[in-house]
Structures are given as C-alpha cells and as structure tokens.
Design an enzyme around this catalytic site. Structure first.
Site, PDB file in Angstrom:
ATOM      1  N   HIS A 192      13.641  15.747 -20.265  1.00 47.56           N
ATOM      2  CA  HIS A 192      13.781  16.024 -21.629  1.00 47.56           C
ATOM      3  C   HIS A 192      12.641  16.465 -21.782  1.00 47.56           C
ATOM      4  CE1 HIS A 192      16.383  11.421 -21.653  1.00 47.56           C
ATOM      5  NE2 HIS A 192      17.116  13.064 -21.104  1.00 47.56           N
ATOM      6  N   HIS A 232      19.471  18.324 -25.535  1.00 47.34           N
ATOM      7  CA  HIS A 232      17.075  18.012 -25.249  1.00 47.34           C
ATOM      8  C   HIS A 232      17.261  19.561 -25.126  1.00 47.34           C
ATOM      9  CE1 HIS A 232      18.006  16.995 -21.022  1.00 47.34           C
ATOM     10  NE2 HIS A 232      18.665  15.808 -21.596  1.00 47.34           N
ATOM     11  N   TYR A 285      33.252   7.455 -24.912  1.00 50.19           N
ATOM     12  CA  TYR A 285      32.567   5.988 -23.616  1.00 50.19           C
ATOM     13  C   TYR A 285      33.656   5.525 -24.630  1.00 50.19           C
ATOM     14  CZ  TYR A 285      28.980   9.349 -22.794  1.00 50.19           C
ATOM     15  OH  TYR A 285      28.056  10.711 -22.324  1.00 50.19           O
ATOM     16  N   GLU A 324      25.645  18.264 -24.343  1.00 49.33           N
ATOM     17  CA  GLU A 324      26.347  17.099 -22.617  1.00 49.33           C
ATOM     18  C   GLU A 324      26.902  15.913 -24.062  1.00 49.33           C
ATOM     19  OE1 GLU A 324      23.363  14.609 -21.362  1.00 49.33           O
ATOM     20  OE2 GLU A 324      22.025  15.644 -22.251  1.00 49.33           O
ATOM     21  N   HIS A 358      22.976   4.636 -19.082  1.00 49.47           N
ATOM     22  CA  HIS A 358      22.049   4.939 -17.678  1.00 49.47           C
ATOM     23  C   HIS A 358      22.167   3.967 -17.025  1.00 49.47           C
ATOM     24  CE1 HIS A 358      19.053   6.149 -21.434  1.00 49.47           C
ATOM     25  NE2 HIS A 358      19.523   6.899 -21.257  1.00 49.47           N
ATOM     26  N   ARG A 399      31.423  12.574 -19.672  1.00 49.92           N
ATOM     27  CA  ARG A 399      29.816  13.718 -20.603  1.00 49.92           C
ATOM     28  C   ARG A 399      30.306  14.607 -19.695  1.00 49.92           C
ATOM     29  NH1 ARG A 399      26.882  10.356 -20.019  1.00 49.92           N
ATOM     30  NH2 ARG A 399      25.344  10.715 -17.780  1.00 49.92           N
ATOM     31  N   ASP A 445      26.215  12.242 -12.959  1.00 50.03           N
ATOM     32  CA  ASP A 445      24.551  13.486 -14.177  1.00 50.03           C
ATOM     33  C   ASP A 445      23.902  12.854 -13.078  1.00 50.03           C
ATOM     34  OD1 ASP A 445      23.011  13.432 -15.380  1.00 50.03           O
ATOM     35  OD2 ASP A 445      23.617  12.556 -17.044  1.00 50.03           O
ATOM     36  N   ASP A 470       0.793  -1.595  -0.091  1.00 48.50           N
ATOM     37  CA  ASP A 470      -0.141   0.081   0.114  1.00 48.50           C
ATOM     38  C   ASP A 470       0.862   1.259   0.022  1.00 48.50           C
ATOM     39  OD1 ASP A 470       1.081  -0.654   2.684  1.00 48.50           O
ATOM     40  OD2 ASP A 470      -0.716  -0.007   3.756  1.00 48.50           O
ATOM     41  N   HIS A 486      25.498   9.012 -28.433  1.00 44.53           N
ATOM     42  CA  HIS A 486      24.100   9.912 -27.929  1.00 44.53           C
ATOM     43  C   HIS A 486      24.424  10.558 -28.288  1.00 44.53           C
ATOM     44  CE1 HIS A 486      26.314  12.404 -24.633  1.00 44.53           C
ATOM     45  NE2 HIS A 486      26.629  10.971 -24.143  1.00 44.53           N
ATOM     46  N   GLU A 529      27.650  18.173 -19.204  1.00 42.37           N
ATOM     47  CA  GLU A 529      26.565  18.361 -19.667  1.00 42.37           C
ATOM     48  C   GLU A 529      26.267  19.552 -18.985  1.00 42.37           C
ATOM     49  OE1 GLU A 529      23.239  16.121 -18.300  1.00 42.37           O
ATOM     50  OE2 GLU A 529      22.132  16.627 -19.347  1.00 42.37           O
ATOM     51  N   ASP A 585      20.297  19.756 -15.678  1.00 45.60           N
ATOM     52  CA  ASP A 585      20.789  18.340 -15.571  1.00 45.60           C
ATOM     53  C   ASP A 585      22.095  18.549 -16.230  1.00 45.60           C
ATOM     54  OD1 ASP A 585      21.209  15.990 -16.666  1.00 45.60           O
ATOM     55  OD2 ASP A 585      20.095  16.245 -18.756  1.00 45.60           O
TER      56      ASP A 585
HETATM   57  N1  GLY Z   1      20.465  13.362 -17.778  1.00 40.20           N
HETATM   58  C1  GLY Z   1      19.246  12.686 -18.609  1.00 40.20           C
HETATM   59  C2  GLY Z   1      19.813  13.296 -19.643  1.00 40.20           C
HETATM   60  O1  GLY Z   1      21.134  13.820 -19.590  1.00 40.20           O
HETATM   61  O2  GLY Z   1      19.473  13.076 -20.693  1.00 40.20           O
HETATM   62 MN    MN Z   2      22.049  14.158 -17.994  1.00 37.95          MN
HETATM   63 MN    MN Z   3      20.938  15.623 -20.518  1.00 36.65          MN
END
Ligand code: GLY
Ligand code: MN
Ligand code: MN
Length: 446
Positions: free
Chosen positions: A364, A357, A397, A393, A242, A414, A259, A38, A353, A416, A270
């Site tokens: 996103h 975004h 890798y 970003e 991820h 990365r 991240d 619950d 990638h 960002e 982000d």
């Molecule tokens: N943290 C999600 C992205 O960088 O898109």
């Molecule tokens: Mn991110």
């Molecule tokens: Mn991002």
C-alpha cells in the site's frame, strides 16, 4: 546497484527543502524487532529511508542539510565490527558506506548525539516525521533542547517542523525507469507463482501447500520475501478479506482465492486470482467470476492519464451492482435500480473494499489520493498521470444470508492486477497471470 537514482532523489528532496527556505531533514531506517526470546523478525529497511539511500543495514539515519551555503547529505550507520560480522555478516561501516552510496560524509550512529545538535543550530525548519520512531523522537527532543540551551549565546533552534514524509510521498507516487523495471519483474515472478499454485491445486490439498508453492516460486526466481502475508483461501474462507490462517483442506467444488505477491529488491507486487479447486468453474461460480472480471475491465478502462483516481472504483461498482441485481444477489424490490443501490450503498453487502491502491516500495504505497488544493468543500480525487502504479482489484464476497440465492453462498472472488499508467493509457504489469475462465481452466489442466 545503480546509485545515481538514489543520489538524484536526495538532490530533489534537498531542492524541495530549499524552496521552503532550507533546513535539516532527518530520516531514519526501521528498527530491528524482537519476535520472541532473542529471535528477531527478518529486518526490512524503512521504505522512505531506502528510497533515498539504497542502504539496507539497520540502525542507520540520513541527515540532509539544505543550507545557505549549499547542500550536504550525510549517513549515520553502524561501525565496522569484525566480532559482530563473524556472527551476523558484513557491515559497510561509515567510510565504505559513504563512498558506495554517494554521501558527502558518513559517521558512526553513536555520533548522532554529538553531531545532531550542531546541525540543528540556526536552522529555520526541521524536516522530520514525528511519531514514526518513538526512540528517535525522544532523541530529537534532547538534541533540540541542547540547541535551545545555547539561546543566550545567540544560537537559535528550528522554529517549525515539517513532515518530511509529505514531500517524499509525492515523489514516490511517480516511478522512475528503474522502479518500473523492478515492479514489472516482481509482477512476472508473482504471476509465475500464481500459475504454479493453480497447476498444483487439487481437492484434498491444504491451503498451506499452495502457499508453499508460491513461496518456492518467489524464492527460486530471486525474490527476497513476500511483499505481504499471502492469502490462500478456499471455499468460505475467501469471504474473509484478510484471511491469514491458510490451514484448511481444499474441497471439491471450492473456489480458491490467492492474494499473493513477492517483493523484489524492495519493490512489491500484489496479485489476486480466484480459480476452481477441481479445475472447472461451476455455473454459479462462472457467473460471478465473469461479473467480477467485467467490473475489473470497467476499472481498467479508466486507467489512463486524465481519469480521476476514484473513476475506476465507481465504474467497477456500477458493473458489479448491476450484476448483483441481475443475479438476484440484490433484490430490485428491496434496493431499487442500480442508481438506488449505489446511492444507498446496498452493494457493500457483497463488495465492501476499495478497488485499488498505489503500489511501489510498500504494497500500500505512499502518496496522496487527493489533489493538494481544495475545490469547493473537499479536495478532488487526483488525476492519474504517467508513471503512477496502482492495483485494480474488485471482488464479490457472498456470505450466506436468508435473501441471498443459495447457489452463490460462500463464493468469494477477487481479481487483482498491477497497472502502470503510461502516456496513452496503461500497461498491465501482471498481464501474464492467467485470468480468463478459459486461461485458468487451461492452466489447471497442465
Ligand atoms: N494484498 C493486499 C491488498 O490487496 O491490498
Ligand atoms: Mn492483494
Ligand atoms: Mn492490493
């Protein structure tokens, strides 16, 4: 809370609906979700619903009527319930909610089944997003059926349904002053959290300990929650895009990729930073770090009005691909020159990638990345305009592989940032988060 911006968004949507001949829009908030037994997941309102209301309670629905004789905005929400409020906390109830959030009227959500068929009579267009809420879809079918059953008395049901989210998506791409203030504040909090995690890091600590430092800084500065699951990835884990486990012990010589971004009053940040566990970049780490930084700078240089959305990605890819050739990550003998390696997609072995975004209520965020009109075979990438907010970003890798120099194996990087497009360029909202090799090494020495 300044309710004016929410009212003006409803009015803008109503004006867009009137341009399409009028109709009725139905926009629900999110459902409460069971986690186990619950227990519920923490409730988070639907972003489209919140964008139009500022109202955070579950079980609510906005109905906007763009009618021939004028516009009406109506909220359906939970009744006051003193018994439930003792257990779960305050509820506005329709009367107070209507007044506080500037609606023309409000009803209990139980009244939807009686009220909605009346609203839908003799309306041309239903503005509704099918598929977002199965229960409401089924209810909607019942309401429409109730209207159709009156056809012999001359009542007509909506002839068409337009996806109301498409209208809202376009509105949400452009941030108003209040949204920009919140996005800036969210980025400042997240930047402080990244710096805190950097200072706390040393070999032997666990990834989750750094995550705890992030959460501590988010909450103590007033953020309600992370905007998404924080990634704290040491060593080879940084090559898992991820990565979520956050449970490994950090080793001397690892790079750590974080991240993480907080949500502040429903607006996301982000930010990604990558730094050496022991406070000092090794030679190969520094080489690739400087490369990603140069790739990010190339993308940032495209962040101004008039650039197309994909220009930044293309610029970053060019810099990164040239660097992959220069460092021997890619072999010229195998993939040719930089143009060949871009055309064939060979760079994707190490950069797989996109470069960013939209950012806003959702990490996103909503909004099209293409122009509305076709120009030749496909819709062109849209041009950046003042008021848009996006992330930039790029990354690299390096998974172990036979032809890849071993000194780079298991390095994942990365970088960002969150960027507001301004009239004459951009403002980097996450500019205070340590980013250069020198700034990161200095931060970690503190
Ligand atoms: N943290 C999600 C992205 O960088 O898109
Ligand atoms: Mn991110
Ligand atoms: Mn991002």
């Amino acid at each position: 809370m300044n309710i004016e911006s929410f009212i003006s968004r409803r009015n803008k949507l109503l004006a867009l609906m009137q341009e399409q001949g009028g109709g009725v829009a139905v926009i629900p908030t999110a459902r409460e979700m069971t986690r186990n037994s619950d227990n519920h997941f923490p409730f988070r309102h639907d972003s489209y619903f919140y964008y139009l209301s500022g109202f955070s309670e579950p079980e609510a629905v906005i109905v906007l009527i763009a009618g021939r004789s004028g516009n009406r905005s109506i909220l359906f929400c939970r009744e006051k319930n003193l018994e439930r409020e003792i257990w779960d906390g305050y509820r506005f109830g329709p009367e107070a909610a209507s007044e506080q959030f500037g609606f023309d009227a409000a009803h209990a959500c139980d009244a939807l089944d009686t009220e909605m068929p009346c609203y839908l009579e003799d309306v041309n267009t239903l503005f509704y997003s099918t598929g977002a809420d199965n229960n409401l879809d089924a209810q909607m079918q019942n309401w429409l059926q109730a209207v159709r059953s009156k056809s012999r008395s001359g009542v007509t049901a909506p002839e068409k349904t337009l996806n109301v989210r498409c209208l809202l998506d376009e509105m949400r791409v452009f941030k108003d002053d209040r949204e920009i203030t919140l996005l800036q504040h969210a980025a400042i909090i997240s930047g402080a959290a990244h710096a805190r995690a950097m200072r706390f890091t040393q070999p032997g600590r666990y990834e989750y300990e750094l995550e705890a430092e992030l959460l501590h800084e988010f909450r103590r500065r007033g953020s309600q929650a992370p905007a998404y699951s924080s990634i704290v990835a040491a060593g080879a884990n940084a090559c898992v895009l991820h990565y979520q486990a956050n449970n490994a012990q950090i080793k001397d010589g690892d790079l750590v990729l974080i991240d993480a971004g907080c949500e502040l009053d429903s607006y996301a940040s982000d930010i990604t930073r990558t730094f050496p566990a022991n406070g000092k970049f090794s030679g190969p780490q520094k080489t690739l770090y400087e490369l990603v930084l140069a790739g990010q700078q190339a993308a940032l240089d495209c962040a101004h009005p008039g650039s197309r959305y994909m220009d930044g990605h293309n610029a970053a890819v060019r810099v990164l691909t040239q660097g992959m050739l220069d460092t021997g990550l890619l072999s010229k003998d195998k993939v040719g020159n930089v143009d060949d390696a871009i055309a064939s997609g060979a760079f994707r072995q190490f950069y797989m990638h996109g470069t960013g975004h939209w950012l806003g209520l959702d990490v996103h965020d909503a909004g099209s990345y293409r122009e509305a009109e076709k120009n030749g075979d496909e819709k062109p990438w849209r041009k950046l305009e003042a008021g848009m907010v996006l992330t930039i970003e790029p990354g690299i890798y390096v998974r172990p592989a036979q032809d890849v120099p071993e000194e780079y194996w298991n390095i994942g990087i990365r970088i960002e940032d969150d960027v507001l497009i301004t009239a004459d360029g951009h403002l980097n909202l996450s500019r205070d988060t340590p980013k250069t090799v020198a700034d990161i090494e200095a931060e970690m020495q503190q």
